[in-house]
Design a protein around this motif. Sequence first.
Motif, PDB file in Angstrom:
ATOM      1  N   UNK A   1       0.835  -1.211   0.000  1.00 15.72           N
ATOM      2  CA  UNK A   1       0.000   0.000   0.000  1.00 15.72           C
ATOM      3  C   UNK A   1       0.870   1.262   0.000  1.00 15.72           C
ATOM      4  N   UNK A   2       2.042   1.165   0.640  1.00 14.08           N
ATOM      5  CA  UNK A   2       2.942   2.325   0.661  1.00 14.08           C
ATOM      6  C   UNK A   2       3.746   2.406  -0.638  1.00 14.08           C
ATOM      7  N   UNK A   3       4.133   1.249  -1.154  1.00 13.42           N
ATOM      8  CA  UNK A   3       5.090   1.228  -2.273  1.00 13.42           C
ATOM      9  C   UNK A   3       4.458   1.351  -3.658  1.00 13.42           C
ATOM     10  N   UNK A   4       3.170   1.042  -3.793  1.00 12.98           N
ATOM     11  CA  UNK A   4       2.557   0.996  -5.140  1.00 12.98           C
ATOM     12  C   UNK A   4       1.231   1.731  -5.184  1.00 12.98           C
ATOM     13  N   UNK A   5       0.853   2.117  -6.374  1.00  8.56           N
ATOM     14  CA  UNK A   5      -0.442   2.749  -6.589  1.00  8.56           C
ATOM     15  C   UNK A   5      -1.512   1.666  -6.590  1.00  8.56           C
ATOM     16  N   UNK A   6      -2.629   1.961  -5.944  1.00  8.15           N
ATOM     17  CA  UNK A   6      -3.689   0.964  -5.906  1.00  8.15           C
ATOM     18  C   UNK A   6      -4.383   0.867  -7.265  1.00  8.15           C
ATOM     19  N   UNK A   7      -4.782  -0.359  -7.634  1.00  9.17           N
ATOM     20  CA  UNK A   7      -5.339  -0.557  -8.978  1.00  9.17           C
ATOM     21  C   UNK A   7      -6.748  -1.113  -9.004  1.00  9.17           C
ATOM     22  N   UNK A   8      -7.434  -1.124  -7.850  1.00  9.71           N
ATOM     23  CA  UNK A   8      -8.766  -1.754  -7.837  1.00  9.71           C
ATOM     24  C   UNK A   8      -9.700  -1.166  -8.896  1.00  9.71           C
ATOM     25  N   UNK A   9      -9.768   0.163  -8.949  1.00  7.92           N
ATOM     26  CA  UNK A   9     -10.728   0.760  -9.887  1.00  7.92           C
ATOM     27  C   UNK A   9     -10.301   0.521 -11.342  1.00  7.92           C
ATOM     28  N   UNK A  10      -9.010   0.466 -11.583  1.00  7.44           N
ATOM     29  CA  UNK A  10      -8.550   0.168 -12.950  1.00  7.44           C
ATOM     30  C   UNK A  10      -8.943  -1.258 -13.331  1.00  7.44           C
ATOM     31  N   UNK A  11      -8.759  -2.194 -12.405  1.00  8.26           N
ATOM     32  CA  UNK A  11      -9.157  -3.577 -12.678  1.00  8.26           C
ATOM     33  C   UNK A  11     -10.665  -3.642 -12.959  1.00  8.26           C
ATOM     34  N   UNK A  12     -11.425  -2.899 -12.157  1.00  6.20           N
ATOM     35  CA  UNK A  12     -12.883  -2.931 -12.331  1.00  6.20           C
ATOM     36  C   UNK A  12     -13.286  -2.373 -13.697  1.00  6.20           C
ATOM     37  N   UNK A  13     -12.584  -1.326 -14.137  1.00  3.31           N
ATOM     38  CA  UNK A  13     -12.894  -0.745 -15.454  1.00  3.31           C
ATOM     39  C   UNK A  13     -12.447  -1.634 -16.598  1.00  3.31           C
ATOM     40  N   UNK A  14     -11.253  -2.190 -16.470  1.00  3.76           N
ATOM     41  CA  UNK A  14     -10.695  -2.955 -17.591  1.00  3.76           C
ATOM     42  C   UNK A  14     -11.426  -4.268 -17.812  1.00  3.76           C
ATOM     43  N   UNK A  15     -11.922  -4.854 -16.718  1.00  2.00           N
ATOM     44  CA  UNK A  15     -12.762  -6.033 -16.862  1.00  2.00           C
ATOM     45  C   UNK A  15     -12.077  -7.258 -17.408  1.00  2.00           C
ATOM     46  N   UNK A  16     -12.734  -7.897 -18.360  1.00  7.13           N
ATOM     47  CA  UNK A  16     -12.324  -9.198 -18.860  1.00  7.13           C
ATOM     48  C   UNK A  16     -11.069  -9.131 -19.723  1.00  7.13           C
ATOM     49  N   UNK A  17     -10.295 -10.175 -19.646  1.00  6.78           N
ATOM     50  CA  UNK A  17      -9.293 -10.444 -20.675  1.00  6.78           C
ATOM     51  C   UNK A  17      -8.041  -9.598 -20.640  1.00  6.78           C
ATOM     52  N   UNK A  18      -7.790  -8.833 -19.577  1.00  4.51           N
ATOM     53  CA  UNK A  18      -6.526  -8.107 -19.626  1.00  4.51           C
ATOM     54  C   UNK A  18      -5.501  -8.780 -18.726  1.00  4.51           C
ATOM     55  N   UNK A  19      -4.261  -8.528 -19.089  1.00  2.72           N
ATOM     56  CA  UNK A  19      -3.176  -9.311 -18.519  1.00  2.72           C
ATOM     57  C   UNK A  19      -2.729  -8.752 -17.175  1.00  2.72           C
ATOM     58  N   UNK A  20      -2.553  -9.617 -16.203  1.00 10.52           N
ATOM     59  CA  UNK A  20      -1.987  -9.165 -14.928  1.00 10.52           C
ATOM     60  C   UNK A  20      -1.020 -10.207 -14.394  1.00 10.52           C
ATOM     61  N   UNK A  21      -0.140  -9.750 -13.523  1.00 14.21           N
ATOM     62  CA  UNK A  21       0.780 -10.649 -12.833  1.00 14.21           C
ATOM     63  C   UNK A  21       0.096 -11.094 -11.550  1.00 14.21           C
ATOM     64  N   UNK A  22       0.242 -12.352 -11.217  1.00 15.94           N
ATOM     65  CA  UNK A  22      -0.355 -12.867  -9.980  1.00 15.94           C
ATOM     66  C   UNK A  22       0.755 -13.214  -8.985  1.00 15.94           C
ATOM     67  N   UNK A  23       0.634 -12.685  -7.775  1.00 16.01           N
ATOM     68  CA  UNK A  23       1.626 -12.973  -6.729  1.00 16.01           C
ATOM     69  C   UNK A  23       0.937 -13.665  -5.565  1.00 16.01           C
ATOM     70  N   UNK A  24       1.348 -14.873  -5.304  1.00 17.82           N
ATOM     71  CA  UNK A  24       0.761 -15.626  -4.201  1.00 17.82           C
ATOM     72  C   UNK A  24       1.801 -15.739  -3.095  1.00 17.82           C
ATOM     73  N   UNK A  25       1.426 -15.307  -1.910  1.00 16.30           N
ATOM     74  CA  UNK A  25       2.346 -15.434  -0.772  1.00 16.30           C
ATOM     75  C   UNK A  25       1.622 -16.025   0.429  1.00 16.30           C
ATOM     76  N   UNK A  26       2.261 -16.988   1.070  1.00 20.88           N
ATOM     77  CA  UNK A  26       1.739 -17.532   2.328  1.00 20.88           C
ATOM     78  C   UNK A  26       2.870 -17.567   3.342  1.00 20.88           C
ATOM     79  N   UNK A  27       2.618 -16.995   4.511  1.00 17.57           N
ATOM     80  CA  UNK A  27       3.651 -16.863   5.543  1.00 17.57           C
ATOM     81  C   UNK A  27       4.088 -18.220   6.087  1.00 17.57           C
ATOM     82  N   UNK A  28       3.149 -19.162   6.181  1.00 16.91           N
ATOM     83  CA  UNK A  28       3.491 -20.456   6.777  1.00 16.91           C
ATOM     84  C   UNK A  28       3.464 -20.386   8.295  1.00 16.91           C
ATOM     85  N   UNK A  29       3.851 -21.502   8.911  1.00 20.86           N
ATOM     86  CA  UNK A  29       3.763 -21.596  10.374  1.00 20.86           C
ATOM     87  C   UNK A  29       4.722 -20.621  11.040  1.00 20.86           C
TER      88      UNK A  29
END
Length: 630
Positions: free
Chosen positions: A168-196
């Motif tokens: 939230x500090x380092x990047x611009x939020x993109x929720x509204x852009x995602x909502x506008x762009x809708x279907x079929x546009x390319x994004x990077x997916x980052x999955x992180x799990x802290x673990x035990x």
Amino acid sequence: MSWLAGRCSDPLEILASYPREQVDRLLRIPNKRLHRDVAAIAELAKPSSLFVHTGSPEDREYVRRRALERREELPSKFPKHTVHFDGPRDLARDKANTRILVAGGREIPLVNTLDRDAGLREVAELLKGIMEGREMLVAFYLYGPSGSPSTLYGVQITDSAYVMHSEDILYRNGYSVFAERGEGFEYMLFVHATGALDENGWCRDVEKRRVYIDPEGNATYSVNTQYAGNTVGMKKLALRLAVYKGFREGWLAEHMFIVGVKGPGGRVSYFTGAFPAGCGKTATTMIADTVVGDDLALVRDFEGEARAVNPEVGMFGIIDDVNPEDDPEIYRVLTDPEAEVIFSNVLLTEEGDVWWRGKPGEPRKGLNYAGPWWPGKLDEQGKEVPPSHPNARFTVSVRHLAKLDPRIDDPLGVPVSAFVFGGRDSTAWPPVEEAFDWDHGIATKGAALESERTAAVIGRVGEVEFNPFAILDFLSISPGAFAELHFRFARRLERVPKVFGVNYFLRGRDGGYLAEKRDKRVWLKWMELRVHGDADAVETPTGRIPVYEDLRELFDRELGKEFSERLYEEMFAVRVPQQLKKLERVLAIYERMPDSPPLLLAILKEQGRRLKEFRAVRGDWVSPFKLDRR
Ligand code: SPV
Ligand code: MN
């Protein structure tokens, strides 16, 4: 679609077990791939709750509050300053366990790869049930300015509120852009799990720490770690995906700062710069006149011009030795109670003060990366535990910087006049030198970048580490391919940036450093003049160096400092055997790699020939006063 999403049964059915309000936030983005990606991770990791970040101030505050409630961050005496600890075994990027997933496990020179199927199966196994009893957080970010053709898009899924708070500090939020762009546009997916976690809140299973980058699926997975370099997807994980995409599309994702340097008549020229760790990257950024970015740059060709955007709007900077004399601007921001800052792996005293090495005053009893700390504390080996860790960091928005460039949000970025490459080199490179042309600079400065080990790094002092373009740790393609991309990139440009090499660490015959810290400003100003043809140069076999009179004037004007002919001569003498040694070392590395571009090898060899001919006529150590001025 990511590989894991392909295994998801029915996304809506899976999502139906989470609170309606959160699911609705997700469904407001009309993108089926996204629903499938989020549902697939939920199905696998089994979080007990879900939070979808809309980018609103309330959601930002929620994330920050969750980080405190879960004690991923601790409060300090200033409400906007929090402290995060990674634990003694999770303080840095894990190079050994960070791998690029490649079909068939094909090897890439100097890149740590793993068979894609095996890697994805392994993470799927590790992710199973890993978020049980936890909240899964989903957020959307921009990797670049809003509305920019250079911008990439990212979705972060994590169970760490600290990771999301950092983003939230380092990047611009993109929720509204995602909502506008809708279907079929390319994004990077980052999955992180802290673990035990253990009783201290540190990752327990660090031996099962994995950071896997899947360029083919445009996704990354990191588990059993908290350190931001391993977990904040938008930072170095995105960089590896961007390098891969840029290679295919013909643009540059760089591990570079972007700064503005003022010249005569108030003009501003923009430089990008790559420096391995400990070679002066942050110092150069902060000594320039304006700052666009301190770590990353996306450089594209627009109408024949190279233009750079900073994908970030914040800094995740090293705090060790930040002090009011050398770093007044950063120090001011970090001690401003009104600036939102996450400190990591510093000392948090019992009084709620944050202390790091370099901050005036003595460290007092408190907590640090290794638990309770007190002056004189020894570790199990009987060694003194430092109050703050050498890789302790701060996370803060660039918007607090007084020198922030007004074009930080320009969708077309800033035009790049010069690429600067800086290494730590006691013996060969002069403090500043211009390459003959783009290709020569890419080959002999960018692709040849090295840094000497210092006493602070494990290994023998004086040993050199090869770090082409200062991006070796973040390459998803070979160094040769990355160099080839640079050659190719400039072919389309009408105005090709100049290339410079800088070296702040050259030593004189008495063994001492020849330049002072603040001299960097003079080298920047000289480069700015050269970009506009406003300074002469002296030609050497390795490039073009300043003439004495120009530097004398710049030293006087910029620093009020006298610059002697003797110092100039020692700084800029051509040190032929040392230059040859360096060149041969780099050439040997590229000759061993099967895919080094012939152009790269030819330029390096040509420089070797030039140096040898020069030595035959002039000798080993050649004063710049004896050379021709152009
Ligand atoms: C670097 O190491 O180059 C950094 C910090 O900028 S990290 O995010 O860990 O990569
Ligand atoms: Mn970096």
